[in-house]
Design a protein around this motif. Structure first.
Motif, mmCIF file in Angstrom:
data_model
loop_
_atom_site.group_PDB
_atom_site.id
_atom_site.type_symbol
_atom_site.label_atom_id
_atom_site.label_comp_id
_atom_site.label_asym_id
_atom_site.label_seq_id
_atom_site.Cartn_x
_atom_site.Cartn_y
_atom_site.Cartn_z
ATOM 1 N N ARG A 40 0.833 -1.212 0.000
ATOM 2 C CA ARG A 40 0.000 0.000 0.000
ATOM 3 C C ARG A 40 0.867 1.261 0.000
ATOM 4 N NH1 ARG A 40 -3.987 2.076 -2.195
ATOM 5 N NH2 ARG A 40 -4.719 -0.065 -2.119
ATOM 6 N N GLU A 41 1.941 1.257 0.779
ATOM 7 C CA GLU A 41 2.853 2.415 0.803
ATOM 8 C C GLU A 41 3.433 2.650 -0.591
ATOM 9 O OE1 GLU A 41 3.439 4.446 3.146
ATOM 10 O OE2 GLU A 41 3.402 3.460 5.099
ATOM 11 N N ALA A 42 3.837 1.565 -1.245
ATOM 12 C CA ALA A 42 4.421 1.692 -2.581
ATOM 13 C C ALA A 42 3.379 2.275 -3.539
ATOM 14 C CB ALA A 42 4.913 0.335 -3.076
ATOM 15 N N ARG A 43 2.150 1.736 -3.454
ATOM 16 C CA ARG A 43 1.077 2.224 -4.329
ATOM 17 C C ARG A 43 0.842 3.729 -4.135
ATOM 18 N NH1 ARG A 43 -0.236 0.846 -8.488
ATOM 19 N NH2 ARG A 43 0.957 2.737 -8.560
ATOM 20 N N ASP A 44 0.888 4.167 -2.854
ATOM 21 C CA ASP A 44 0.595 5.565 -2.562
ATOM 22 C C ASP A 44 1.725 6.524 -2.947
ATOM 23 O OD1 ASP A 44 -1.848 4.792 -1.651
ATOM 24 O OD2 ASP A 44 -1.348 4.920 0.483
ATOM 25 N N ARG A 45 2.953 6.020 -3.077
ATOM 26 C CA ARG A 45 4.023 6.977 -3.383
ATOM 27 C C ARG A 45 4.655 6.832 -4.768
ATOM 28 N NH1 ARG A 45 6.920 8.103 0.842
ATOM 29 N NH2 ARG A 45 4.945 7.663 1.832
ATOM 30 N N PHE A 46 4.213 5.870 -5.543
ATOM 31 C CA PHE A 46 4.811 5.657 -6.867
ATOM 32 C C PHE A 46 3.679 5.512 -7.863
ATOM 33 C CE2 PHE A 46 6.759 2.499 -9.949
ATOM 34 C CZ PHE A 46 7.712 3.364 -10.469
ATOM 35 N N ASP A 47 3.687 6.314 -8.919
ATOM 36 C CA ASP A 47 2.586 6.246 -9.879
ATOM 37 C C ASP A 47 2.812 5.205 -10.975
ATOM 38 O OD1 ASP A 47 0.900 8.025 -8.622
ATOM 39 O OD2 ASP A 47 1.808 9.771 -9.573
ATOM 40 N N GLY A 48 3.999 4.623 -11.008
ATOM 41 C CA GLY A 48 4.241 3.550 -11.963
ATOM 42 C C GLY A 48 3.687 2.245 -11.417
ATOM 43 N N PRO A 49 3.868 1.164 -12.155
ATOM 44 C CA PRO A 49 3.358 -0.123 -11.697
ATOM 45 C C PRO A 49 4.063 -0.620 -10.428
ATOM 46 C CG PRO A 49 3.902 -0.179 -14.047
ATOM 47 C CD PRO A 49 4.463 1.095 -13.513
ATOM 48 N N VAL A 50 3.259 -1.198 -9.548
ATOM 49 C CA VAL A 50 3.790 -1.802 -8.321
ATOM 50 C C VAL A 50 3.630 -3.318 -8.435
ATOM 51 C CG1 VAL A 50 3.398 -2.079 -5.831
ATOM 52 C CG2 VAL A 50 3.287 0.208 -6.878
ATOM 53 N N ALA A 51 4.697 -4.023 -8.124
ATOM 54 C CA ALA A 51 4.635 -5.486 -8.130
ATOM 55 C C ALA A 51 4.830 -6.004 -6.710
ATOM 56 C CB ALA A 51 5.730 -6.044 -9.049
ATOM 57 N N ALA A 52 4.360 -7.211 -6.477
ATOM 58 C CA ALA A 52 4.581 -7.873 -5.192
ATOM 59 C C ALA A 52 4.994 -9.305 -5.479
ATOM 60 C CB ALA A 52 3.308 -7.861 -4.360
ATOM 61 N N TYR A 53 5.890 -9.841 -4.653
ATOM 62 C CA TYR A 53 6.385 -11.207 -4.846
ATOM 63 C C TYR A 53 5.800 -12.119 -3.774
ATOM 64 C CZ TYR A 53 9.813 -14.654 -6.599
ATOM 65 O OH TYR A 53 10.421 -15.741 -7.171
ATOM 66 N N ASN A 54 4.877 -12.955 -4.203
ATOM 67 C CA ASN A 54 4.275 -13.979 -3.344
ATOM 68 C C ASN A 54 5.301 -15.128 -3.293
ATOM 69 O OD1 ASN A 54 1.748 -16.458 -4.053
ATOM 70 N ND2 ASN A 54 2.056 -15.535 -2.077
ATOM 71 N N VAL A 55 6.151 -15.122 -2.272
ATOM 72 C CA VAL A 55 7.387 -15.916 -2.313
ATOM 73 C C VAL A 55 7.195 -17.400 -2.008
ATOM 74 C CG1 VAL A 55 8.797 -13.895 -1.775
ATOM 75 C CG2 VAL A 55 8.045 -15.418 0.083
ATOM 76 N N SER A 56 8.316 -18.119 -2.113
ATOM 77 C CA SER A 56 8.300 -19.573 -1.992
ATOM 78 C C SER A 56 7.673 -20.064 -0.691
ATOM 79 C CB SER A 56 9.728 -20.105 -2.124
ATOM 80 O OG SER A 56 10.576 -19.540 -1.135
ATOM 81 N N GLY A 57 7.978 -19.414 0.428
ATOM 82 C CA GLY A 57 7.439 -19.872 1.711
ATOM 83 C C GLY A 57 5.939 -19.662 1.810
ATOM 84 N N GLU A 58 5.462 -18.605 1.171
ATOM 85 C CA GLU A 58 4.020 -18.340 1.169
ATOM 86 C C GLU A 58 3.307 -19.422 0.353
ATOM 87 O OE1 GLU A 58 3.195 -14.170 0.074
ATOM 88 O OE2 GLU A 58 5.239 -13.721 0.621
ATOM 89 N N TYR A 59 3.940 -19.833 -0.725
ATOM 90 C CA TYR A 59 3.401 -20.897 -1.580
ATOM 91 C C TYR A 59 3.443 -22.233 -0.837
ATOM 92 C CZ TYR A 59 3.453 -24.108 -5.653
ATOM 93 O OH TYR A 59 3.206 -25.118 -6.560
ATOM 94 N N ALA A 60 4.594 -22.506 -0.222
ATOM 95 C CA ALA A 60 4.776 -23.805 0.446
ATOM 96 C C ALA A 60 3.792 -23.985 1.601
ATOM 97 C CB ALA A 60 6.224 -23.932 0.947
ATOM 98 N N MET A 61 3.482 -22.920 2.317
ATOM 99 C CA MET A 61 2.546 -23.038 3.440
ATOM 100 C C MET A 61 1.167 -23.500 2.962
ATOM 101 S SD MET A 61 3.176 -19.916 6.081
ATOM 102 C CE MET A 61 2.707 -18.605 4.982
ATOM 103 N N VAL A 62 0.717 -22.887 1.852
ATOM 104 C CA VAL A 62 -0.597 -23.245 1.314
ATOM 105 C C VAL A 62 -0.588 -24.696 0.844
ATOM 106 C CG1 VAL A 62 -2.250 -22.786 -0.549
ATOM 107 C CG2 VAL A 62 -1.182 -20.874 0.675
ATOM 108 N N LYS A 63 0.486 -25.067 0.117
ATOM 109 C CA LYS A 63 0.565 -26.427 -0.415
ATOM 110 C C LYS A 63 0.627 -27.462 0.699
ATOM 111 C CE LYS A 63 0.459 -25.692 -4.779
ATOM 112 N NZ LYS A 63 -0.631 -26.231 -5.588
#
Ligand code: PBG
Length: 326
Positions: free
Chosen positions: A262-285
Motif C-alpha cells: 500500500r505504501e508503494a502504491r501511494d508513493r509511486f505512480d508507476g506499476p507496483v509489483a509484489a512477490y508472493n514468495v516460496s514460503g508463502e506458496y509452500a505453506m498453502v501447499k
C-alpha cells in the motif's frame, strides 16, 4: 431525514444477497494479465527435477522450460521470471554473465520460440557464487560497490541475450542507477528495470534457497536485506529506486508486508509489483496436502488480498494453476 446514516436504514448485506449482486459491486479482481510465473532453469536436456519443498515446481532444463513457458503464455500469462541454476559456482559468480550461461541460453531459446512472451531475469549473484552471498566478499562482508560492477556486467549480458526487463534483487545500494547507466551505455535503453525495492530478510525464502541451492554458506543476508520491523525505511527504499529509474517497483515478500505494498502504491505512480514468495506458496501447499484448508481457494484469497493492498503485478508460483481457473 427519513434515511439516516445508520441501521436499520443502512443494511450492507443488501448488496451481498446474490452472486450477481456481489459480482456487480466487487472492487478487486484477479486477471492473468497481472501474473508473472517464476521458473528455475538448470543445465542439461530433458530434465524436470521436482523441488521437494515446493510441490508443483520443478527445475527445468532449457528444452523443458520452453514447453512450460509456451503453456504459460497460452494460458494468458504475459510474463515469466527466470532464475538460473549453474552447474558450477565460484567466488565471483562468473556463471551469471557467461555468454553461454544457463540464463543466457534460456533467454535465446525463449525469445526465438515465443517472441511475444515478456521475459524478466533475476539480476543477482547469489545463485552463482560458491559462498551464496549476493555480491563479492571483502573481509567477510558483501562489498556493495564491487557488487554494482558485477551487476552492470550481468545486466548487459542478460539484455544482450534478450531480456525484456532485468530485476535486481540483491538490495545493493545504487543498483538501479548503476544498472540503468550500464544498459543505456551498452545501447540497451529499451530494456526495463523491475526493482526489488523493498526486500526483507525473510524466513519465507526458505524453500527458494532449497530450489536454487543458494543458502549463504555462512551468516545471513541481514546486512543487505531489510529488517522486517521497518516501514519508514521501506518507504525510503521505494522512493530511492523510483528516483534511480526503476520502471516497476516491487515489495517482497507479499503476504506479511501488505502495508508496504500500500505504501508503494501511494508513493509511486508507476506499476507496483509484489512477490508472493516460496514460503508463502509452500505453506498453502503443505496445509492443503494435509487436508487442513482448500488450497486453490486459499491461494486465490491471498492473491486477491495482495491486489487489494495495491499491487498491479504479482509474481507467484500459483500463476499457472490459477490461470486455469480464471
Ligand atoms: C535472490 C532471490 C531470492 C528470492 C528471489 N531472488 C532469495 C534470497 O534473497 O534469499 C526469493 C524468492 C522466493 O522465496 O520465492 N536474491
Amino acid at each position: 431525514m427519513s434515511v439516516s446514516g445508520d441501521f436499520p436504514s443502512v443494511r450492507l448485506r443488501r448488496l451481498r444477497r446474490t452472486p450477481a449482486l456481489r459480482r456487480m459491486v466487487r472492487e478487486t479482481s484477479l486477471s492473468t494479465d497481472n501474473l508473472i510465473q517464476p521458473f528455475f532453469v538448470r543445465e542439461g536436456r530433458g530434465r524436470r527435477d521436482p523441488v521437494r519443498s515446493m510441490p508443483g515446481v520443478e527445475r527445468l532444463s532449457v528444452d523443458q522450460l520452453v514447453k512450460d513457458a509456451r503453456e504459460t503464455f497460452r494460458l494468458g500469462i504475459p510474463a515469466v521470471l527466470l532464475f538460473g541454476l549453474p552447474s558450477r559456482k565460484d567466488a565471483r559468480g562468473s556463471g551469471a554473465d557467461a555468454p553461454h550461461g544457463v540464463v543466457q541460453t534460456a533467454l535465446k531459446a525463449l525469445k526465438s520460440a515465443l517472441p511475444d512472451l515478456v521475459v524478466i531475469t533475476d539480476l543477482c549473484l547469489c545463485e552463482y557464487t560458491d559462498h551464496g552471498h549476493c555480491g563479492p566478499l571483502v573481509g567477510g562482508e558483501v562489498d556493495n560497490d564491487a557488487a554494482l560492477e558485477r551487476l552492470r556486467e550481468v545486466a548487459v549480458s542478460q539484455a544482450a541475450a534478450g531480456a525484456d526487463l532485468v530485476a535486481p534483487s540483491g538490495m545493493m545500494d545504487g543498483a538501479v542507477k548503476a544498472v540503468r547507466e550500464s544498459l543505456d551505455s551498452a545501447g540497451r535503453s529499451s530494456v526495463g528495470i523491475l526493482a526489488y525495492a523493498a526486500k526483507f530478510a525473510s524466513s519465507f525464502y526458505g524453500p527458494f534457497r532449497d530450489a536454487a541451492d543458494s543458502a549463504p554458506a555462512f551468516g545471513d543476508r541481514k546486512s543487505y536485506q531489510m529488517d522486517p520491523a521497518n516501514r519508514r525505511e521501506a518507504r525510503r527504499e521505494i522512493s530511492l529506486d523510483a528516483a534511480e529509474g526503476a520502471d516497476i517497483v516491487m515489495v517482497k515478500p507479499a503476504l506479511a508486508y501488505l502495508d508496504l505494498i500500500r505504501e508503494a502504491r501511494d508513493r509511486f505512480d508507476g506499476p507496483v509489483a509484489a512477490y508472493n514468495v516460496s514460503g508463502e506458496y509452500a505453506m498453502v501447499k503443505a496445509a492443503a496436502a494435509k487436508g487442513w484448508l482448500d488450497g486453490p481457494a486459499a491461494a486465490r484469497e491471498i492473491l486477491l488480498s495482495i491486489k487489494r493492498a495495491g499491487a498491479d503485478l504479482i509474481v507467484t508460483y500459483h500463476a499457472r494453476e490459477l490461470a486455469k481457473t480464471l
